[in-house]
Motif scaffolding. Sequence first.
Motif, PDB file in Angstrom:
ATOM      1  N   UNK A 195       0.978  -1.041  -0.230  1.00 32.93           N
ATOM      2  CA  UNK A 195      -0.057  -0.072  -0.283  1.00 32.93           C
ATOM      3  C   UNK A 195       0.874   1.354  -0.022  1.00 32.93           C
ATOM      4  N   UNK A 196       2.284   1.108   0.427  1.00 35.48           N
ATOM      5  CA  UNK A 196       2.898   2.479   0.335  1.00 35.48           C
ATOM      6  C   UNK A 196       4.092   2.365  -0.847  1.00 35.48           C
ATOM      7  N   UNK A 197       4.226   1.015  -1.128  1.00 38.80           N
ATOM      8  CA  UNK A 197       5.364   1.165  -2.469  1.00 38.80           C
ATOM      9  C   UNK A 197       4.988   2.068  -3.464  1.00 38.80           C
ATOM     10  N   UNK A 198       3.664   2.217  -3.855  1.00 38.13           N
ATOM     11  CA  UNK A 198       3.475   3.336  -5.056  1.00 38.13           C
ATOM     12  C   UNK A 198       3.989   4.769  -4.502  1.00 38.13           C
ATOM     13  N   UNK A 204       7.859   5.157  -4.392  1.00 40.49           N
ATOM     14  CA  UNK A 204       8.139   5.355  -5.815  1.00 40.49           C
ATOM     15  C   UNK A 204       8.212   6.882  -6.336  1.00 40.49           C
ATOM     16  N   UNK A 205       6.907   7.224  -5.768  1.00 47.66           N
ATOM     17  CA  UNK A 205       6.301   8.539  -6.164  1.00 47.66           C
ATOM     18  C   UNK A 205       7.461   9.868  -5.701  1.00 47.66           C
ATOM     19  N   UNK A 206       7.721   9.586  -4.402  1.00 49.83           N
ATOM     20  CA  UNK A 206       8.717  10.458  -3.787  1.00 49.83           C
ATOM     21  C   UNK A 206      10.231  10.049  -4.107  1.00 49.83           C
ATOM     22  N   UNK A 218       9.611   1.051  10.235  1.00 50.10           N
ATOM     23  CA  UNK A 218      10.476   2.155   9.613  1.00 50.10           C
ATOM     24  C   UNK A 218       9.484   3.187   8.979  1.00 50.10           C
ATOM     25  N   UNK A 219      10.047   4.440   8.941  1.00 48.04           N
ATOM     26  CA  UNK A 219       9.202   5.550   8.688  1.00 48.04           C
ATOM     27  C   UNK A 219      10.358   6.328   7.734  1.00 48.04           C
ATOM     28  N   UNK A 220       9.551   6.486   6.625  1.00 51.20           N
ATOM     29  CA  UNK A 220      10.213   7.130   5.549  1.00 51.20           C
ATOM     30  C   UNK A 220       9.894   8.613   5.516  1.00 51.20           C
ATOM     31  N   UNK A 250      -2.662  -3.534  -7.558  1.00 48.46           N
ATOM     32  CA  UNK A 250      -3.293  -2.546  -8.659  1.00 48.46           C
ATOM     33  C   UNK A 250      -4.443  -1.584  -7.858  1.00 48.46           C
ATOM     34  N   UNK A 251      -5.240  -2.187  -7.080  1.00 49.43           N
ATOM     35  CA  UNK A 251      -6.085  -1.301  -6.113  1.00 49.43           C
ATOM     36  C   UNK A 251      -5.377  -0.603  -5.366  1.00 49.43           C
ATOM     37  N   UNK A 252      -4.233  -1.057  -4.538  1.00 55.53           N
ATOM     38  CA  UNK A 252      -3.334  -0.324  -3.642  1.00 55.53           C
ATOM     39  C   UNK A 252      -2.683   1.289  -4.362  1.00 55.53           C
ATOM     40  N   UNK A 253      -2.613   0.777  -5.538  1.00 54.17           N
ATOM     41  CA  UNK A 253      -1.852   2.000  -6.401  1.00 54.17           C
ATOM     42  C   UNK A 253      -2.825   3.018  -6.789  1.00 54.17           C
TER      43      UNK A 253
END
Length: 232
Positions: free
Chosen positions: A12-15, A18-20, A32-34, A212-215
Amino acid sequence: MTVGLLGAMVEEIEPLLEYFKNYEVIKYADNEFYLADYNGHKIVIAYSKIGKVHAALTAATMIEKFKIEALLFSGVAGAIDENLHIGDLIVASALCQHDLDITAFGHPYGYVPEGKVCYESDDSLRELAQRVAKENNVDLKEGIIATGDQFIADEKKKEWIKKAFNASAIEMEGASVAVVAHSLKVPFLVIRSISDAAGMDAGFDFDEFLKTSAKVSALFLTDILDKLIAKS
Ligand code: SAH
């Protein structure tokens, strides 16, 4: 401003990661906090792990340690409302805990003394989400989301939750995030994209459509984030 973006599962946070693209990783509270710098604003991203306790811990950590000023949750959910299909987006109008039960003492389902059955999302964030949806031609449904520490893959349970809470979708974290954000007075929003219909095939559909839905949900969240920080 400082904004927290929260999911439950890594998918759910991978997209978002990738975005940031560039972020610092801070390990805290067994997680872990990004941390990303985004046009001069601070973005804190994390996935909590599944369930209400993990989500509450991570939401509270984002607020207390990382000092976020708004909390946006993105993820997938099972549909209860038959007008919601795989990949559709829903914003929670309010969230309740369907597995909280002290009805033996005459209380309604989802209620404990000094609490509330339903916790409403922040009005201005919800309106912002609807405005972004309109501008991007996205059909954003709105409704009550029911949360509990169970993956629902059963028509009877689903029907019961629909009746008891007038819920449109079901998941395992949203209401706990709502309780934390409400108590600590941080505006929050929960966006979910449908991964399954919470019936017999839910496990199979979930595996098939999680990514796909998570994205869909995560990318919509970044559009909301852009508008939110533009306003600040
Ligand atoms: N396949 C995973 C478990 C997923 S649990 C594993 O083996 O590790 C389901 C996750 O998606 C939860 O985070 C929940 O919030 C959401 N969700 C999607 N569909 C759901 C459903 N039908 N019932 C409950 N939660 C659901």
